[in-house]
Design an enzyme around this catalytic site. Sequence first.
Site, PDB file in Angstrom:
ATOM      1  N   TRP A  82      28.508  50.132  50.718  1.00  0.00           N
ATOM      2  CA  TRP A  82      28.545  50.454  52.087  1.00  0.00           C
ATOM      3  C   TRP A  82      29.620  51.338  52.771  1.00  0.00           C
ATOM      4  CZ3 TRP A  82      31.305  46.770  56.141  1.00  0.00           C
ATOM      5  CH2 TRP A  82      30.946  47.157  57.471  1.00  0.00           C
ATOM      6  N   ASP A  93      30.625  40.022  49.534  1.00  0.00           N
ATOM      7  CA  ASP A  93      30.038  40.361  50.876  1.00  0.00           C
ATOM      8  C   ASP A  93      28.569  39.892  51.210  1.00  0.00           C
ATOM      9  OD1 ASP A  93      29.601  41.683  53.346  1.00  0.00           O
ATOM     10  OD2 ASP A  93      30.083  43.657  52.694  1.00  0.00           O
ATOM     11  N   LYS A 130      22.432  40.190  60.942  1.00  0.00           N
ATOM     12  CA  LYS A 130      21.058  40.715  60.461  1.00  0.00           C
ATOM     13  C   LYS A 130      20.185  39.598  60.298  1.00  0.00           C
ATOM     14  CE  LYS A 130      23.528  43.239  58.546  1.00  0.00           C
ATOM     15  NZ  LYS A 130      25.111  44.091  58.710  1.00  0.00           N
TER      16      LYS A 130
END
Length: 409
Positions: A138, A219, A255
């Site tokens: 990311w 993460d 999300k």
Amino acid sequence: MSDHQTSVFSQIARAPEDPILGVTVAYNKDSHPSKLNLGVGAYRTEEGKPLVLNVVRQAEQKLVNDPSRVKEYLPIVGLADFNKCSAKLIFGADSPAIHENRVATVQCLSGTGSLRVGGEFLAKHYYERTIYIPSPTWGNHPKVFTLAGLSVKTYRYYDPATRGLDFQGLVEDLGNAPQGAIVLLHACAHNPTGVDPTVDQWEQIRKLMRSKGLLPFFDSAYQGFASGSLDTDAQSVRMFVADGGECFAAQSYAKNMGLYAERVGALSIVCKTADVASRVESQLKLVIRPMYSNPPLHGASIVATILKDSNLYNEWTVELKAMADRIISMRKQLLEALQARGTPGDWTHIIKQIGMFTFTGLNADQVAFMTKEYHIYMTSDGRISMAGLSSKTVPHLADAMHAAVTSMP
Ligand code: PLA
């Protein structure tokens, strides 16, 4: 000498737009009727609309109807119920680390804020200030950790030739990392590649890391989005906690609960003993207090309401599975559409990759072509947010990809 006409910032350089969020800025400026935003990872319905989960609406209603709720500051570490439930969600309700009070959890500003607080804590208190992040990863990871005060290095992760995991490269690079180095791992649904290690490979990574004293920093931004199951998607993290060793986990509810703008997340640090965990927590407060003092209440209350109520929790898992299934169905439809067009190349990675994104293999020129000619917006690394697609827009995307591949191979 400056007069009132001249800004003290007159020499300031214009900064580029963010590589991911800037895609939305460009998309918003386009007035074409069939424009399509596949840049940022944000879930859309079949109608192309943002989705507020039904359980979130119910939880909000409950909160609004409760007159005992006030707007006082939260503690520096956030909402206690939220922290407890978040730790259970990622580590499992029966996790010994939780029962032994070895976990320090603090509510943070979504996944990004959790990573940043964890990074700042490590820069201040940990002896090896190097963090290894996967290549690619990311795009915000290197910036977050560099600004936190860590030195960022990469380990091999993705092999473009096989469009799969470069497991040998990963093992070599982590094997060569200095004793004690921090290693950033995507808990599941690796962004941007959609490629995750198998359980067997996770086990080998775990053994290697523990043998070298490397510190795992997970993460977890997509729990439930990879497989549709919250437990399956937390398996990698739980393997590292089960061995009794220490580990960091940054969680995001952006999300999996669709709470993007509410900025709800948590940082958990699993420690060897309850005493260490409580001292770690006391130091996390010193990181947070001068940064933003204490976190916001609303989003964390929504999450706590859902996680504490078994009916709402069960409903959530059903809604989450439906989102994950819709994404999987988009993968199948896109692959079939490309095969129907006879688009050159092997596109089966579209259905093999996991989570929100497909790492298409399209290059920056092909992406620019698709944006210019087809008004399809995506990041220049060729990543597509599958969650932004619908049955109606698949043909348009397939046309664009076909044209890009055939006209600029
Ligand atoms: N970690 C990973 C791996 C992510 O992909 C994202 C979000 C985050 C953390 C942070 O999310 P949060 O702070 O909103 O909880 N990545 C998105 C959005 C979805 C972004 O870039 O901010 C993406 O499109 O890659």
